[in-house]
Design an enzyme around this catalytic site. Structure first.
Site, mmCIF file in Angstrom:
data_model
loop_
_atom_site.group_PDB
_atom_site.id
_atom_site.type_symbol
_atom_site.label_atom_id
_atom_site.label_comp_id
_atom_site.label_asym_id
_atom_site.label_seq_id
_atom_site.Cartn_x
_atom_site.Cartn_y
_atom_site.Cartn_z
ATOM 1 N N ASP A 90 80.923 37.919 66.248
ATOM 2 C CA ASP A 90 79.841 37.919 66.911
ATOM 3 C C ASP A 90 78.515 37.244 66.311
ATOM 4 O OD1 ASP A 90 78.584 39.549 69.449
ATOM 5 O OD2 ASP A 90 77.014 39.730 67.545
ATOM 6 N N HIS A 128 72.890 44.752 68.664
ATOM 7 C CA HIS A 128 72.484 43.433 68.494
ATOM 8 C C HIS A 128 72.273 42.866 67.119
ATOM 9 C CE1 HIS A 128 71.560 42.901 72.997
ATOM 10 N NE2 HIS A 128 70.891 44.013 72.782
ATOM 11 N N ASP A 145 78.269 44.551 66.335
ATOM 12 C CA ASP A 145 78.705 44.341 67.709
ATOM 13 C C ASP A 145 80.103 43.777 67.384
ATOM 14 O OD1 ASP A 145 76.091 44.857 68.391
ATOM 15 O OD2 ASP A 145 75.615 42.776 69.175
ATOM 16 N N GLU A 173 74.335 36.103 66.069
ATOM 17 C CA GLU A 173 72.985 36.114 66.380
ATOM 18 C C GLU A 173 72.156 34.989 66.373
ATOM 19 O OE1 GLU A 173 71.976 39.055 67.923
ATOM 20 O OE2 GLU A 173 73.904 40.252 67.559
#
Length: 606
Positions: free
Chosen positions: A42, A185, A190, A44
């Protein structure tokens, strides 16, 4: 090595015999899910699109295999730009947190090395995460490993109903599957939640028979249980290039296809989504699949074409009726005329084409009639018997050889110009038709101009196609080679445009003995009439496409492989490019042929 004997047992005696038992290899069994290493990742980021300047701010990943977590990876990444306020509020990652963090140039190689060479990437909404990683690889010069990718969001949309969860967001799915980590988040949290979602989805897939990575990445809920139950038909398919034939209970061919990996391709009919309704019908009727292993992918393509023409499978649409193609013929008689025919004969006529539809051939005929003063009547004219002229003579579009107004010698000038346009020099026709198009455009008769452009395009496509085909079919023998990625070679022997032999040379082996043996054992051919003396148009075009691929080498060439210097290929490419770019061809006043071409003769292409 192969001599291309395309007769299968079913085509020789009408019924498919039972296939002998085959001991499969471990490679053909697929990769079991229980022994596959998944890297659940994952990211960001500072925004939604790397193309718009967004960059990665955090990478989190979890490595799992057989339900066990093997390791975790987490790091902040300095994006080299400020974090937008709304992103900082959403993720909690601020500019201050990223001070002193490593750049993506340092993080990316370390992450890919930690992931390992054989892992399958998993992400929720994978196109987003994989898109950022691939963009980062391109920017930093790090090779993208090209891993298989599993998208848990896509799988969830097919496996989880709306009654179970209102949407397929990660937070909703994590709550539904009872994830031990709540998504927030942040990349690692995540990724940890996505691991639990993945395991929940795999549990459901195992209940419907999905047990390998190959079946997982191609899974679709649109595949019916009846289709999935037939996946055993692919069990004995080899992992090699070749042709596959689906057959019904009576042994009749239903569908013929080709693939570089027979097992993987046939398996998709039972495990992947098939949007074509007729293919789902075909799979429902199929009871067996025959495999014909080929030495090279080119041989597989040619075998497919010949088998489709021979077996006429019910569910094949393309290439099934080559005899229905249409040619435009300039007849060989005292006063030649144009005629649409479906068969090329050794009768002295000049041919262009073929077209797959009569409409395109008729447009090309109309273009020739616009450019040259050929008669458009159909009866054979006699040198002694005179008949009355038609209205075209009064309009100046025909010299009226029927009533003796034009002698045979005067009419021969028009016929020779058409024959030249068909075989060597298309410039006079292009100039006349282009002038006609420009005149119509100047009068703002744009629909008429577009129709004239389409007629010119049809003529150029037919003439360029036959000129390109004839360049190869006039070569008595050609031997070509192409290097494979594994260090071996693909060899192809071609006679008059027909593939007469193919061979694969293993890595580390000198190809010369294989080439000599291939030529010596290749199929002998007897050229027939016309521009396609030994093979159909589609086969010759497949061979041409292979020969023209970068990296293909001509080993031996008997005769000359050449195209006319002022043929239709150049104007056709230019007209097609203008059409694709939404440019009005008749608004471009430059000549269709550049002045840098040779003044006369032939241009060598091989």
């Amino acid at each position: 090595m192969s001599q291309l004997d395309l007769r299968t047992p079913a085509s020789r005696d009408g019924a498919a015999p039972p296939a002998p038992p085959v001991q499969g290899t471990f490679d053909e069994l697929g990769t079991p899910l229980r022994s596959t290493t998944f890297v659940v990742v994952d990211l960001e980021t500072t925004g939604g699109s790397p193309a718009a300047g967004s960059r990665i701010t955090e990478i989190g990943a979890v490595k799992v295999c057989g339900g066990q977590r093997l390791g975790e990876f987490q790091t902040l990444v300095d994006p080299g730009c400020p974090v937008p306020p709304f992103v900082a509020v959403l993720t909690g990652i601020t500019d201050a947190m990223l001070l002193g963090a490593p750049t993506i140039e340092a993080v990316l190689p370390a992450f890919l090395e930690w992931a390992g060479p054989d892992a399958v990437f998993v992400a929720h909404n994978a196109p987003f995460d994989m898109g950022f990683l691939q963009h980062a690889c391109r920017e930093t010069g790090v090779p993208w490993p090209g891993r298989r990718v599993v998208d848990t969001a896509r799988l969830a949309r097919q496996l989880v109903t709306r009654d179970e969860t209102p949407n397929c967001k990660l937070s909703s799915l994590a709550a539904f599957f009872g994830a031990t980590t709540t998504p927030n988040h942040r990349a690692l949290a995540d990724a940890q939640a996505t691991v639990d979602v993945l395991h929940g989805l795999l549990e459901r897939l195992g209940g419907i028979g999905v047990h390998s990575v190959e079946e997982l990445v191609t899974y679709s809920a649109r595949v019916t249980p009846q289709q999935r139950r037939k996946r055993h038909l692919a069990d004995r398919m080899p992992t090699a290039p070749g042709v596959y034939v689906f057959r019904d209970a009576q042994g009749r061919a239903l569908y013929v296809g080709t693939s570089r990996n027979l097992r993987a391709r046939v398996r998709t009919y039972f495990t992947a989504s098939e949007p074509r309704r007729r293919m789902r019908e075909m799979v429902a009727l199929a009871t067996s699949v025959d495999a014909i292993v080929c030495a090279t992918p080119l041989e597989a393509e040619v075998r497919e074409l010949r088998l489709i023409a021979e077996l006429r499978p019910r569910y094949n649409r393309r290439s099934k009726h080559p005899e229905r193609q249409v040619w435009l013929k300039l007849t060989d008689e005292a006063f030649p005329r144009l005629s649409l025919v479906r068969q090329v004969r050794d009768d002295g006529g000049a041919y262009i084409g073929p077209w797959s539809s009569s409409q395109s051939a008729e447009q090309a005929m109309a273009a020739v009639h616009e450019a040259f003063r050929l008669r458009q009547c159909t009866p054979r004219l006699s040198l002694r018997v005179r008949t009355s002229a038609c209205a075209l003579a009064g309009m100046g579009r025909c010299g009226a050889p029927c009533d003796g107004s034009e002698t045979r010698e005067d009419y021969a000038v028009h016929a020779d110009a058409v024959r030249q346009a068909f075989t060597a020099d298309v410039r006079p026709a292009v100039e006349l038709l282009e002038a006609r198009i420009c005149a119509l455009a100047a009068q703002e008769r744009f629909e008429d101009a577009a129709a004239a452009r389409d007629r010119l395009a049809a003529l150029l496509r037919g003439a360029s196609r036959v000129q390109r085909l004839r360049a190869l079919t006039s070569v008595p023998q050609l031997l070509a080679a192409r290097a494979r990625d594994d260090g071996g070679w693909e060899l192809a022997a071609v006679r008059h445009g027909r593939l007469v032999g193919a061979a694969a040379v293993p890595p580390g082996v000198h190809p010369r003995p294989h080439a000599d043996a291939l030529v010596a054992t290749a199929e002998q051919v007897e050229p027939g009439p016309g521009p396609l003396p030994c093979a159909g148009a589609e086969e010759v075009e497949r061979v041409l496409a292979w020969l023209e691929t970068p990296g293909t080498r001509l080993v031996e060439l008997e005769g000359t492989w050449a195209s006319p210097a002022f043929g239709a290929g150049g104007p056709r490419r230019r007209l097609d490019a203008a059409t694709e770019a939404d440019v009005v061809p008749f608004a471009d006043r430059r000549p269709l042929l550049t002045s840098s071409r040779p003044a006369a003769g032939w241009e060598r292409v091989g």
